[in-house]
Design an enzyme around this catalytic site. Structure first.
Site, PDB file in Angstrom:
ATOM      1  N   GLY A  11       0.498  -1.034  -0.260  1.00 20.26           N
ATOM      2  CA  GLY A  11      -0.443   0.439   0.002  1.00 20.26           C
ATOM      3  C   GLY A  11       0.703   1.626  -0.072  1.00 20.26           C
ATOM      4  O   GLY A  11       2.217   1.509  -0.621  1.00 20.26           O
ATOM      5  N   SER A  12       0.347   2.037   0.149  1.00 27.22           N
ATOM      6  CA  SER A  12       0.746   3.811   0.564  1.00 27.22           C
ATOM      7  C   SER A  12       2.693   4.016   0.568  1.00 27.22           C
ATOM      8  O   SER A  12       3.174   4.742   0.485  1.00 27.22           O
ATOM      9  CB  SER A  12      -0.133   4.914   1.539  1.00 27.22           C
ATOM     10  N   THR A  13       2.739   2.558   1.959  1.00 24.18           N
ATOM     11  CA  THR A  13       3.883   2.644   2.037  1.00 24.18           C
ATOM     12  C   THR A  13       5.479   2.968   0.828  1.00 24.18           C
ATOM     13  O   THR A  13       6.249   3.092   0.899  1.00 24.18           O
ATOM     14  CB  THR A  13       4.394   1.767   2.920  1.00 24.18           C
TER      15      THR A  13
END
Lengths: 109, 603
Positions: B301-303
């Site tokens: 995801g956003s990491t």
């Protein structure tokens, strides 16, 4: 001429034999003692090994936390409790901060 | 008596003169001394020479023996070792070396135990012996043992390994013939579950089957000094405790966490839940043995936006204040890329990162291009198994056929599945000034500097540090704040993929934190698997709500232990319950003044 020679060698042979016997006896008893000490050493080392394992078990962080809660009540220090050296005020030029100097000042007071 | 007249000269022979028939050679002539001549002389010469040579040989031989005798008996450092010494050396040596943490605390050790075996030929009454043994050792199947004891063609059968000392005494007391004890070793893990996943475990024959025990199996058998890991037991305890609390709070199916030193690559703590007790590894469920940090591959995801943004800055595709259109969802073929918090306006590159815009990240990655994107992710280690001293290190799942849509989704962390360990190694490279270092579980010497591999410039790294810090001070990562430790980081919330479909409501919520942000020392990663809301609000299951507080709490509790000097900066000072340093000092001064006053009054 011959007799003293024979006499000397006979004495020498007996002396050598006796000292050899004595030496051997001593070495044997010392070696037995060494063996005993070595076995003792091995047993001690094994005990030490077991104690080290037990120490690791008894100092489990989880257990220390529990013990601390029960007996000491220490808490994690807060960041504001810590400060760097730059926060220490500079020493005044005339001050003698050595133990002797401090003792002098105490005495003067 | 002229017979005694010496005859000089080599080869001369003396013949006595008196009594013509009494001496050998008397028949040879006049009774006066004379030289022997001819063949006789030669024969005598030969005899003499032989005697000399033989004598010399004997002297040589005897003196050799004499010298050796002195050497063996007096100079006693003979090649053969003395018996008592060898027995002592053999008995103190353990079969397998200890494993200790970075401060020397014992993590795994071997203890001597006794194991019981039988020689069936010497056992007189198999059934009686089996019944008696079963009484002493609960859990022993008497019928089975009786069957084994009747196998008269065998000379060795194990009955029970690793007895307790009490059992050993009781069996001795039974006095059954044909039973013998063997000295064996048993692997013991004093910290149990806490250290399970990275240490691994061994089988009954002390062969390493998982973790460090398996990776260093041969080494551990050979070495005498303990193997020192990079793990810090105190940090490990706090990490596991915080993860366990998060799993409980959010009724999650699992969690993983790691703390890594960015300048050496050392893993200071690594925990995965659920876990197991390595002291009893044989009846453990498969999920519990699974090390999520190194074996689990997840869409992060956003990491992943950390890599997308760093890449765009590094390759000059965009600057921090360039604006991107993030007003409408992005439609590509059959996909629609949406934002979790739609901005409804154009966002700058910084804002795309700080507000975690999927649309903006996808556009950013497209500006870099597919080829450069792949190149960058390969460089930062996302395509390869993370190099770590564990047999359990999974290969990431990378799309075979990488098209534009892959670049767009991978920009915000979907469509590629990597292990948390890979992510942590990559993020520490971005944060530490741009040097990628292989993660390691072995303690590194303080003086040795690991040069690492440059993946981004120092300038890009500095810009990224600024962005990571802003996520925590003003956006989704607020709950990771730890006063004094200047935390930065990025949240990640990914829907889990199962058999090709994203499952709504089944999330992997994670947070990757870096601290202290002005000069990063550690990366902390926390991932919680399928969290449920703890407060009834169904939206509170994202990385920012679930994982960020855990990371913040870990940093608050371990920051000082890890040797990070806390600096109290403006935005932390406004927090409740905190007295600024100046104020403390002022109070101290007032107290001193007061005490002096009272002293003055007393005088």
């Amino acid at each position: 001429m011959r007799r003293p020679g024979i006499f000397f060698w006979t004495v020498a042979v007996f002396a050598a034999g006796a000292s050899l016997f004595y030496m051997k006896h001593r070495v044997q008893s010392l070696e037995a003692e060494l063996g005993k000490v070595d076995r003792k050493l091995a047993a001690e080392q094994e005990t030490l090994h077991v104690l080290r394992a037990e120490w690791a078990y008894l100092t489990r962080p989880g257990r220390l936390v529990k013990l601390n809660k029960k007996h000491l009540g220490l808490v994690t220090p807060k960041p504001e409790q810590l400060s760097g050296f730059d926060a220490v005020p500079p020493r005044k030029a005339h001050e003698d901060a050595t133990p002797a100097g401090l003792a002098n000042r105490e005495g003067a007071r | 008596m002229n017979a005694h007249t010496p005859v000089s000269g080599a080869g001369a022979i003396y013949i006595p003169a008196d009594g013509p028939d009494r001496y050998c050679g008397a028949d040879m002539g006049a009774a006066t001394p004379r030289m022997a001549e001819g063949p006789v002389k030669q024969a005598i010469e030969l005899g003499r020479n032989r005697l000399l040579v033989a004598g010399a040989l004997f002297i040589l031989g005897f003196s050799a023996i004499g010298v050796r005798l002195v050497d063996v008996s007096l100079m006693s450092q003979g090649a053969e070792p003395r018996l008592p010494n060898t027995s002592a050396a053999a008995s103190t040596r353990m079969e397998r070396a200890d494993i200790v943490d970075r401060n020397g605390a014992v993590l795994a050790t071997s203890l001597t135990t006794a194991s019981l075996f039988a020689d069936p030929r010497d056992v007189l009454d198999a059934d009686g012996a089996a019944t008696l043994l079963a009484e002493v050792m609960p859990g022993l199947n008497a019928a089975e043992v009786a069957l084994k004891l009747r196998l008269k063609d065998r000379r060795f059968i194990w009955i029970r390994r690793n007895l307790t000392p009490r059992q050993q005494v009781e069996i001795n007391r039974l006095g059954i013939p044909g039973l013998y004890f063997q000295r064996t070793e048993r692997r013991v893990y004093p910290h149990g579950r806490m250290t399970a996943h990275f240490l691994g475990y061994t089988d009954v024959d002390n062969k390493g089957l998982a973790g460090v025990e398996a990776f260093f199996d041969n080494d551990l058998r050979g070495r005498r000094r303990p193997l020192q890991l990079s793990i810090d037991l105190g940090v490990q305890h706090i990490l596991r405790e915080e993860l366990a609390a998060a799993v409980k709070r959010h009724r999650a199916i699992g969690a993983s966490g790691m703390v890594m030193d960015v300048s050496t690559g050392e893993i200071v703590a690594m925990a995965s839940l659920p876990d197991y007790d390595p002291n009893q590894p044989m009846n453990v469920r498969k999920e519990a043995r699974f090390n999520r940090n190194t074996l689990g591959v997840f869409e992060m995801g956003s990491t992943f936006k950390i890599f997308t943004t760093a890449m765009a800055l590094e390759f000059g595709a965009a600057r921090l204040d360039d604006l991107y259109d993030t007003r409408r969802p992005l439609k590509v073929a059959s996909f629609t890329i949406r934002d979790y918090h739609p901005a409804g306006r154009d966002l700058s590159v910084s804002e795309i990162f700080v507000e975690s815009s999927n649309i903006g990240s996808a556009r950013l990655a497209m500006d870099v291009g597919v080829k450069a994107h792949k190149y960058f992710l390969r460089e930062i280690g996302m395509f390869d198994r993370a190099p770590i001293e564990l047999p359990e290190s999974a290969r990431p799942l990378v799309p075979q056929n990488w098209r534009e849509i892959n670049t767009m989704t991978i920009a915000f962390g979907h469509g590629i599945a990597v292990t948390p360990l890979q992510l942590v190694a990559g993020v520490s490279a971005i944060a530490n000034g741009g040097l990628l270092r292989a993660p390691t579980l072995i303690r590194q010497d303080a003086g040795v500097v690991n040069p690492g591999k440059r993946v981004v410039s120092a300038k890009t790294s500095a810009q990224m540090r600024g962005l990571l810090r802003r996520v925590v001070t003003e956006s989704t990562g607020r709950k990771a704040k730890a006063p004094g430790f200047r935390v930065g980081g990025k949240t990640g919330t990914a829907e889990k993929l199962k058999s090709g479909r994203y499952q709504h409501g089944k999330l992997l919520s994670s947070f990757v934190a870096v601290f202290p942000m002005d000069n990063p020392r550690y990366v902390v990663h926390v991932a919680v698997d399928e969290p449920k809301s703890a407060d009834g609000n169904r939206k509170h299951v994202t990385g920012g709500w679930v994982a960020a507080p855990v990371a913040g709490s870990i940093i608050r509790r371990t920051g000082l232990k890890l040797g990070v000097q806390p600096v109290l900066i403006e935005d932390d000072r406004n927090k409740k319950g905190f007295a600024p340093l100046q104020k403390v000092r002022a109070q101290g001064g007032a107290e001193i003044a007061a005490s002096q006053e009272s002293k003055g009054a007393a005088e």
